[in-house]
Motif scaffolding. Structure first.
Motif, PDB file in Angstrom:
ATOM      1  N   UNK A  13      12.623   5.381  -9.483  1.00 22.21           N
ATOM      2  CA  UNK A  13      13.613   5.389  -8.450  1.00 22.21           C
ATOM      3  C   UNK A  13      12.751   5.592  -7.054  1.00 22.21           C
ATOM      4  N   UNK A  14      12.879   4.740  -6.181  1.00 20.55           N
ATOM      5  CA  UNK A  14      12.242   4.768  -4.947  1.00 20.55           C
ATOM      6  C   UNK A  14      13.074   4.650  -3.761  1.00 20.55           C
ATOM      7  N   UNK A  15      13.140   5.588  -2.684  1.00 14.80           N
ATOM      8  CA  UNK A  15      13.850   5.382  -1.426  1.00 14.80           C
ATOM      9  C   UNK A  15      13.229   5.332  -0.345  1.00 14.80           C
ATOM     10  N   UNK A  16      12.884   4.231   0.168  1.00 18.33           N
ATOM     11  CA  UNK A  16      11.900   3.894   1.213  1.00 18.33           C
ATOM     12  C   UNK A  16      12.715   4.131   2.663  1.00 18.33           C
ATOM     13  N   UNK A  17      12.141   4.213   3.878  1.00 14.26           N
ATOM     14  CA  UNK A  17      12.591   4.521   5.109  1.00 14.26           C
ATOM     15  C   UNK A  17      13.430   5.369   4.988  1.00 14.26           C
TER      16      UNK A  17
ATOM     17  N   UNK B 173       2.461   4.059   1.736  1.00 12.79           N
ATOM     18  CA  UNK B 173       3.301   5.007   0.995  1.00 12.79           C
ATOM     19  C   UNK B 173       4.240   3.997   0.208  1.00 12.79           C
ATOM     20  N   UNK B 174       5.111   3.202   0.672  1.00 11.58           N
ATOM     21  CA  UNK B 174       5.719   2.349  -0.256  1.00 11.58           C
ATOM     22  C   UNK B 174       4.919   1.441  -1.264  1.00 11.58           C
ATOM     23  N   UNK B 175       3.821   0.767  -0.682  1.00 13.36           N
ATOM     24  CA  UNK B 175       3.113  -0.119  -1.487  1.00 13.36           C
ATOM     25  C   UNK B 175       2.353   0.633  -2.910  1.00 13.36           C
ATOM     26  N   UNK B 176       1.864   1.707  -2.321  1.00 11.85           N
ATOM     27  CA  UNK B 176       1.512   2.486  -3.645  1.00 11.85           C
ATOM     28  C   UNK B 176       2.581   2.907  -4.820  1.00 11.85           C
ATOM     29  N   UNK B 177       3.654   3.397  -4.139  1.00  6.50           N
ATOM     30  CA  UNK B 177       4.779   3.767  -4.939  1.00  6.50           C
ATOM     31  C   UNK B 177       5.279   2.888  -5.479  1.00  6.50           C
ATOM     32  N   UNK B 178       5.203   1.472  -5.238  1.00  4.39           N
ATOM     33  CA  UNK B 178       6.047   0.558  -5.829  1.00  4.39           C
ATOM     34  C   UNK B 178       4.762   0.207  -7.149  1.00  4.39           C
ATOM     35  N   UNK B 179       3.473   0.186  -6.625  1.00  3.10           N
ATOM     36  CA  UNK B 179       2.633  -0.181  -7.642  1.00  3.10           C
ATOM     37  C   UNK B 179       2.624   0.768  -8.949  1.00  3.10           C
ATOM     38  N   UNK B 180       2.884   2.103  -8.482  1.00  4.37           N
ATOM     39  CA  UNK B 180       3.224   3.291  -9.646  1.00  4.37           C
ATOM     40  C   UNK B 180       4.278   2.749 -10.532  1.00  4.37           C
TER      41      UNK B 180
END
Length: 336
Positions: A250-254, A159-166
Motif C-alpha cells: 500500500x502506497x500513499x503518495x503526496x 520516492x514514488x517511483x522506487x516505491x512502486x517498483x518495490x
C-alpha cells in the motif's frame, strides 16, 4: 570480463594517469557513447580528461578523481556485458554511488532477488530498477526491511517511483496479493462534480503519476488486466476509509496533502502481511491555510517506533533533471 588497468603516478598530483584496456571493441563503442558523449559526461562530473586510442582509455587527472573515473567506466562496461544499455542516468548513478553502491552485508532470503553483482536491483516485468544515490539505496533497503516506511523529500528524488517498483517486485514475487496506490485528491474538492464522466474519469487525472510509474514496470495488457481484476487499485485517499488492507503493498503518495485525521485513518488500515509506504514533500503542501499536514504529525509522532523507518532526500538526490536540483536549491535558499 578482462579489463586490464595500469596506473602511472607522476610528480604532479594533477597529472595522474590510469590506462584501461577493454577486450570487446563493440562494447567499448557503446561505453563511449555517440560522439563520446558518455566520456564527456564523466569528464565534466569528475574533472578528468579521458583519451581514447583503439581499445584503450587513458584517464588523466588528480589521483582520486582518476581512480573514481576508472571505477565508473569498469562498472558501466560490466553493465554492457550483461546485455543492458548505458544511459545518462546510469552514468550519473555510478558516479554518485561509486564503491558505496556495492553491497557486502547479509541479506534476507526475500531480498536476494534484487541484489546482483553487488548492486541493489529491483526486478520488474519490464526493467531492472537501480537506486542512483546513497539515499535512494538506503530507502530501497528500508522498503524491504520495514512494514511501514516513509520517504520524505523534494520532487524528482525517486520516492514514488522506487516505491512502486518495490511494490511490483513484491507482487510478482508472490510476497503480496495486491498493490494499492493512493493519493489525496486535494486539488479536486467541489470542482470534481464539474468534470465530465463518471467518478473514475473525474479521479484519474489526479492519479495519473501512479499510472505512469506502473506503465514503466508492467506490460500494458497485463496492467489493464490486473486493474480490472482489482489486483492493482489506484484510488483517492478518501476511498480508504473503512477498509482493512491485508497481504497488500500500500502506497500513499503526496502525503503532505493529507490532513492529520486522514493520515491516522490511512495508517490504521494496515493489515496482516502488508507493507505500507508513505511519500511526501513538506515544501509542497496544498492544504487550506491553517490546516496541519498529516505527514508532519506522523513524522513527529511515529519516529523511534520499531519497524517504522524514515528516509530523507535532498536536492542532491534529484535524478529527474540536473536543473531540477538547482531550482529546488534556489527556492530553498530564498525560503519561498
Amino acid at each position: 570480463m578482462a579489463i586490464s588497468a595500469v596506473s602511472s603516478p607522476s610528480s604532479s598530483e594533477d597529472n595522474h594517469k590510469i590506462l584501461l584496456e577493454f577486450p570487446d571493441n563493440r562494447l567499448l563503442i557503446d561505453l563511449c557513447g555517440e560522439f563520446d558523449r558518455n566520456l564527456s559526461q564523466i569528464e565534466t562530473e569528475l574533472g578528468v580528461h579521458i583519451v581514447r586510442r583503439g581499445n584503450q582509455l587513458a584517464i588523466h587527472g588528480e589521483e582520486d578523481a582518476s581512480k573514481q573515473a576508472a571505477e565508473v567506466l569498469q562498472a558501466l562496461y560490466q553493465r554492457l556485458e550483461s546485455g543492458r544499455a548505458v544511459e545518462t542516468g546510469d552514468i550519473d548513478g555510478e558516479i554518485r554511488m561509486g564503491s558505496s553502491g556495492k553491497d557486502t552485508g547479509t541479506r534476507d532470503g526475500d531480498q536476494l532477488e534484487m541484489f546482483k553483482g553487488g548492486k541493489v536491483e529491483i526486478k520488474t516485468r519490464k526493467k531492472l530498477v537501480e537506486p542512483r544515490t546513497k539515499a535512494q539505496k538506503a530507502y530501497v533497503r528500508s522498503l524491504f526491511a520495514n512494514e511501514l516506511a516513509f520517504g520524505i523529500g523534494p520532487a524528482g528524488t525517486g520516492k514514488t517511483y522506487l516505491a512502486v517498483a518495490v511494490g511490483v517486485n513484491m507482487f510478482i514475487g508472490g510476497h503480496v496479493d495486491r498493490i494499492i496506490l493512493s493519493r489525496p485528491a486535494v486539488e479536486a474538492g467541489e470542482r470534481l462534480g464539474f468534470l465530465p464522466g463518471d467518478m473514475k474519469d473525474k479521479i484519474d487525472p489526479y492519479m495519473q503519476p501512479l499510472y505512469d510509474a506502473l506503465n514503466d514496470f508492467l506490460p500494458g495488457k497485463q496492467l489493464a488486466r490486473l486493474v480490472e481484476e482489482k489486483k492493482i487499485e489506484i484510488a483517492p485517499l478518501a476511498f480508504m476509509r473503512g477498509r482493512t488492507l491485508s497481504n497488500a503493498f500500500v502506497l500513499l503518495d503526496e502525503a503532505q496533502n493529507a490532513t492529520s485525521m486522514q493520515m491516522k485513518m490511512f495508517l490504521t488500515r494496515l493489515g496482516e502481511g502488508s507493507r505500507m509506504v508513505v511519500t511526501g514533500d513538506r515544501s509542497q503542501v496544498d492544504l487550506p491555510r491553517g490546516t496541519q499536514s498529516g505527514l508532519h504529525d506522523a513524522e513527529k509522532l511515529l519516529k523511534g517506533i520499531e519497524r517504522i523507518s524514515f528516509s530523507y532526500f535532498t536536492s542532491r538526490d534529484v535524478v529527474r533533471h540536473s536543473l531540477v536540483a538547482k531550482i529546488i536549491e534556489a527556492y530553498d535558499s530564498n525560503d519561498v
